[in-house]
Design a protein around this motif. Sequence first.
Motif, PDB file in Angstrom:
ATOM      1  N   GLY A 140      88.992  63.923  48.021  1.00 49.37           N
ATOM      2  CA  GLY A 140      90.210  64.350  48.678  1.00 49.37           C
ATOM      3  C   GLY A 140      89.884  65.127  49.936  1.00 49.37           C
ATOM      4  O   GLY A 140      88.772  65.064  50.460  1.00 49.37           O
ATOM      5  N   HIS A 141      90.859  65.919  50.426  1.00 53.53           N
ATOM      6  CA  HIS A 141      90.692  66.709  51.654  1.00 53.53           C
ATOM      7  C   HIS A 141      90.290  65.797  52.814  1.00 53.53           C
ATOM      8  O   HIS A 141      89.350  66.085  53.556  1.00 53.53           O
ATOM      9  CB  HIS A 141      89.658  67.816  51.469  1.00 53.53           C
ATOM     10  CG  HIS A 141      89.881  68.671  50.274  1.00 53.53           C
ATOM     11  ND1 HIS A 141      90.951  69.513  50.139  1.00 53.53           N
ATOM     12  CD2 HIS A 141      89.164  68.793  49.121  1.00 53.53           C
ATOM     13  CE1 HIS A 141      90.892  70.138  48.978  1.00 53.53           C
ATOM     14  NE2 HIS A 141      89.833  69.706  48.332  1.00 53.53           N
ATOM     15  N   LYS A 142      91.015  64.683  52.963  1.00 52.92           N
ATOM     16  CA  LYS A 142      90.653  63.697  53.983  1.00 52.92           C
ATOM     17  C   LYS A 142      90.818  64.266  55.383  1.00 52.92           C
ATOM     18  O   LYS A 142      91.807  64.926  55.703  1.00 52.92           O
ATOM     19  CB  LYS A 142      91.507  62.438  53.829  1.00 52.92           C
ATOM     20  CG  LYS A 142      91.187  61.348  54.838  1.00 52.92           C
ATOM     21  CD  LYS A 142      92.056  60.116  54.621  1.00 52.92           C
ATOM     22  CE  LYS A 142      91.787  59.045  55.674  1.00 52.92           C
ATOM     23  NZ  LYS A 142      92.650  57.851  55.465  1.00 52.92           N
ATOM     24  N   LEU A 143      89.818  63.988  56.206  1.00 47.27           N
ATOM     25  CA  LEU A 143      89.829  64.393  57.609  1.00 47.27           C
ATOM     26  C   LEU A 143      89.557  63.158  58.459  1.00 47.27           C
ATOM     27  O   LEU A 143      88.529  62.500  58.294  1.00 47.27           O
ATOM     28  CB  LEU A 143      88.761  65.465  57.869  1.00 47.27           C
ATOM     29  CG  LEU A 143      88.584  65.925  59.320  1.00 47.27           C
ATOM     30  CD1 LEU A 143      89.844  66.632  59.803  1.00 47.27           C
ATOM     31  CD2 LEU A 143      87.368  66.839  59.438  1.00 47.27           C
ATOM     32  N   THR A 144      90.486  62.809  59.333  1.00 45.40           N
ATOM     33  CA  THR A 144      90.284  61.708  60.264  1.00 45.40           C
ATOM     34  C   THR A 144      89.918  62.290  61.621  1.00 45.40           C
ATOM     35  O   THR A 144      90.689  63.065  62.206  1.00 45.40           O
ATOM     36  CB  THR A 144      91.554  60.842  60.387  1.00 45.40           C
ATOM     37  OG1 THR A 144      91.851  60.268  59.109  1.00 45.40           O
ATOM     38  CG2 THR A 144      91.343  59.710  61.390  1.00 45.40           C
ATOM     39  N   LEU A 145      88.734  61.966  62.090  1.00 49.84           N
ATOM     40  CA  LEU A 145      88.251  62.509  63.355  1.00 49.84           C
ATOM     41  C   LEU A 145      88.836  61.744  64.537  1.00 49.84           C
ATOM     42  O   LEU A 145      89.277  60.601  64.407  1.00 49.84           O
ATOM     43  CB  LEU A 145      86.720  62.434  63.400  1.00 49.84           C
ATOM     44  CG  LEU A 145      85.958  63.109  62.256  1.00 49.84           C
ATOM     45  CD1 LEU A 145      84.461  62.945  62.446  1.00 49.84           C
ATOM     46  CD2 LEU A 145      86.325  64.581  62.153  1.00 49.84           C
ATOM     47  N   ASN A 146      88.799  62.370  65.700  1.00 48.94           N
ATOM     48  CA  ASN A 146      89.222  61.701  66.921  1.00 48.94           C
ATOM     49  C   ASN A 146      88.159  60.735  67.430  1.00 48.94           C
ATOM     50  O   ASN A 146      88.391  60.003  68.392  1.00 48.94           O
ATOM     51  CB  ASN A 146      89.528  62.733  68.016  1.00 48.94           C
ATOM     52  CG  ASN A 146      90.785  63.529  67.724  1.00 48.94           C
ATOM     53  OD1 ASN A 146      91.726  63.009  67.133  1.00 48.94           O
ATOM     54  ND2 ASN A 146      90.793  64.795  68.124  1.00 48.94           N
ATOM     55  N   GLU A 147      86.994  60.747  66.775  1.00 50.44           N
ATOM     56  CA  GLU A 147      85.874  59.912  67.200  1.00 50.44           C
ATOM     57  C   GLU A 147      86.000  58.505  66.609  1.00 50.44           C
ATOM     58  O   GLU A 147      86.542  58.312  65.515  1.00 50.44           O
ATOM     59  CB  GLU A 147      84.558  60.549  66.759  1.00 50.44           C
ATOM     60  CG  GLU A 147      84.430  62.021  67.089  1.00 50.44           C
ATOM     61  CD  GLU A 147      84.401  62.307  68.584  1.00 50.44           C
ATOM     62  OE1 GLU A 147      84.209  61.348  69.371  1.00 50.44           O
ATOM     63  OE2 GLU A 147      84.560  63.471  68.964  1.00 50.44           O
ATOM     64  N   THR A 148      85.432  57.527  67.328  1.00 54.00           N
ATOM     65  CA  THR A 148      85.485  56.126  66.891  1.00 54.00           C
ATOM     66  C   THR A 148      84.110  55.488  66.961  1.00 54.00           C
ATOM     67  O   THR A 148      83.235  55.929  67.715  1.00 54.00           O
ATOM     68  CB  THR A 148      86.460  55.314  67.766  1.00 54.00           C
ATOM     69  OG1 THR A 148      86.007  55.343  69.133  1.00 54.00           O
ATOM     70  CG2 THR A 148      87.866  55.883  67.696  1.00 54.00           C
ATOM     71  N   SER A 149      83.917  54.447  66.173  1.00 54.87           N
ATOM     72  CA  SER A 149      82.643  53.737  66.153  1.00 54.87           C
ATOM     73  C   SER A 149      82.857  52.308  65.683  1.00 54.87           C
ATOM     74  O   SER A 149      83.820  52.021  64.961  1.00 54.87           O
ATOM     75  CB  SER A 149      81.634  54.436  65.229  1.00 54.87           C
ATOM     76  OG  SER A 149      80.385  53.760  65.242  1.00 54.87           O
ATOM     77  N   SER A 150      81.950  51.430  66.097  1.00 53.59           N
ATOM     78  CA  SER A 150      81.979  50.048  65.613  1.00 53.59           C
ATOM     79  C   SER A 150      81.159  49.884  64.345  1.00 53.59           C
ATOM     80  O   SER A 150      81.117  48.792  63.772  1.00 53.59           O
ATOM     81  CB  SER A 150      81.434  49.109  66.694  1.00 53.59           C
ATOM     82  OG  SER A 150      82.227  49.169  67.857  1.00 53.59           O
ATOM     83  N   PHE A 151      80.488  50.950  63.930  1.00 50.91           N
ATOM     84  CA  PHE A 151      79.620  50.907  62.759  1.00 50.91           C
ATOM     85  C   PHE A 151      79.945  52.079  61.843  1.00 50.91           C
ATOM     86  O   PHE A 151      80.720  52.966  62.202  1.00 50.91           O
ATOM     87  CB  PHE A 151      78.142  50.962  63.172  1.00 50.91           C
ATOM     88  CG  PHE A 151      77.778  49.989  64.244  1.00 50.91           C
ATOM     89  CD1 PHE A 151      77.541  48.654  63.936  1.00 50.91           C
ATOM     90  CD2 PHE A 151      77.688  50.386  65.568  1.00 50.91           C
ATOM     91  CE1 PHE A 151      77.209  47.743  64.917  1.00 50.91           C
ATOM     92  CE2 PHE A 151      77.354  49.485  66.561  1.00 50.91           C
ATOM     93  CZ  PHE A 151      77.118  48.158  66.243  1.00 50.91           C
ATOM     94  N   ARG A 152      79.323  52.111  60.683  1.00 54.82           N
ATOM     95  CA  ARG A 152      79.520  53.240  59.789  1.00 54.82           C
ATOM     96  C   ARG A 152      78.920  54.502  60.414  1.00 54.82           C
ATOM     97  O   ARG A 152      77.972  54.439  61.197  1.00 54.82           O
ATOM     98  CB  ARG A 152      78.833  52.979  58.441  1.00 54.82           C
ATOM     99  CG  ARG A 152      77.309  52.938  58.533  1.00 54.82           C
ATOM    100  CD  ARG A 152      76.661  53.244  57.199  1.00 54.82           C
ATOM    101  NE  ARG A 152      75.213  53.181  57.282  1.00 54.82           N
ATOM    102  CZ  ARG A 152      74.441  54.160  57.719  1.00 54.82           C
ATOM    103  NH1 ARG A 152      74.973  55.291  58.149  1.00 54.82           N
ATOM    104  NH2 ARG A 152      73.127  54.024  57.755  1.00 54.82           N
TER     105      ARG A 152
END
Length: 336
Positions: free
Chosen positions: A99-111
Amino acid sequence: MRPRHLMAPLVALLVAALLTFGGRPAARAAALHPVATSAQALPATQITSKVTLPETSIDSPALDSLPTGGANESVIAWTGDDVSHHLNVETSADGLRFGHKLTLNETSSFRPDVAISSVGGPISVAWTGTDANHALNVLYDVYGSSPKKLTLYNESSFTAPALLVSPGFFLAWTGTDANHSLNILSLSVTSSGLVPGQKTVLSQDSSIAAPHMARGSATVIDLAWTSRALQPMLAAATEPAGLQPGAAIPEQSAFAPAIFAIGPFIGAGNLQWLGWTGTDPAHHLNLESTATQFPGPKTILEETALGGPALSFNNGNLIAWTGTDAAHHLNIAKFA
């Protein structure tokens, strides 16, 4: 305590392109590091409990845990299947209920990769950027009020990086040089931010996928990667420069393998575990254990994966992977 608030086709193309370079002969097999005096017959490995998370991803997840013998904590990170492919992080006390999900402003094409410094302490995430150069990035203390970010504009990769915190603070990646050499960079945290230190280029060792690092002991770094001949490779040392050459495992995987050593330093026994996704048509997960050196007893699980798995320990051995179901849900299981 702080508050808790595509890619399969691309991978296949990258693998096919890189294999045209050919693979070097496998390095001489060697022990990672002895953790027991004699080999022992081990029962077949099996999953004892499994959770399928509601989250989905375009690549495999990252997993790290910090068992202390008392309070434990696990953290999982993944690249979302939203249009921009934002990075996401969740935490767990028991390694299964997140839980405690955090979605970052960062993006990537990979894990991404993820590392936890201490129970309740800073969590760090590393990733390959979606900028034109695919620069490497590290974000320290992602749940904190003032996370520290480092972008390595002169370092890039065609796949995901690896992150290790304690022992040391290290970032590893497969280079974009002609040899696709493995690189390891030491990092330090200061009041002003993350500071890059010494860089080690393992020019004898090259890869077609992301590497992976794990704690081999309180002072030992374990490194796992997939060679250009598709073999899982292993090495262990107290310093990055000592990680070459690696030991070849007589198996094959097109994705990043995972390595986890369960050693006396966490009081959990004396077994080391290697996990990888097979090159069979269904891409089954494989687990191999040893008390002395690899190869050891191997189990092919019924589970299949998109990308490679992640291994960790939280009151039991943990394996995390992205499923081959239509939505590509994240899965995490305990095995013994």
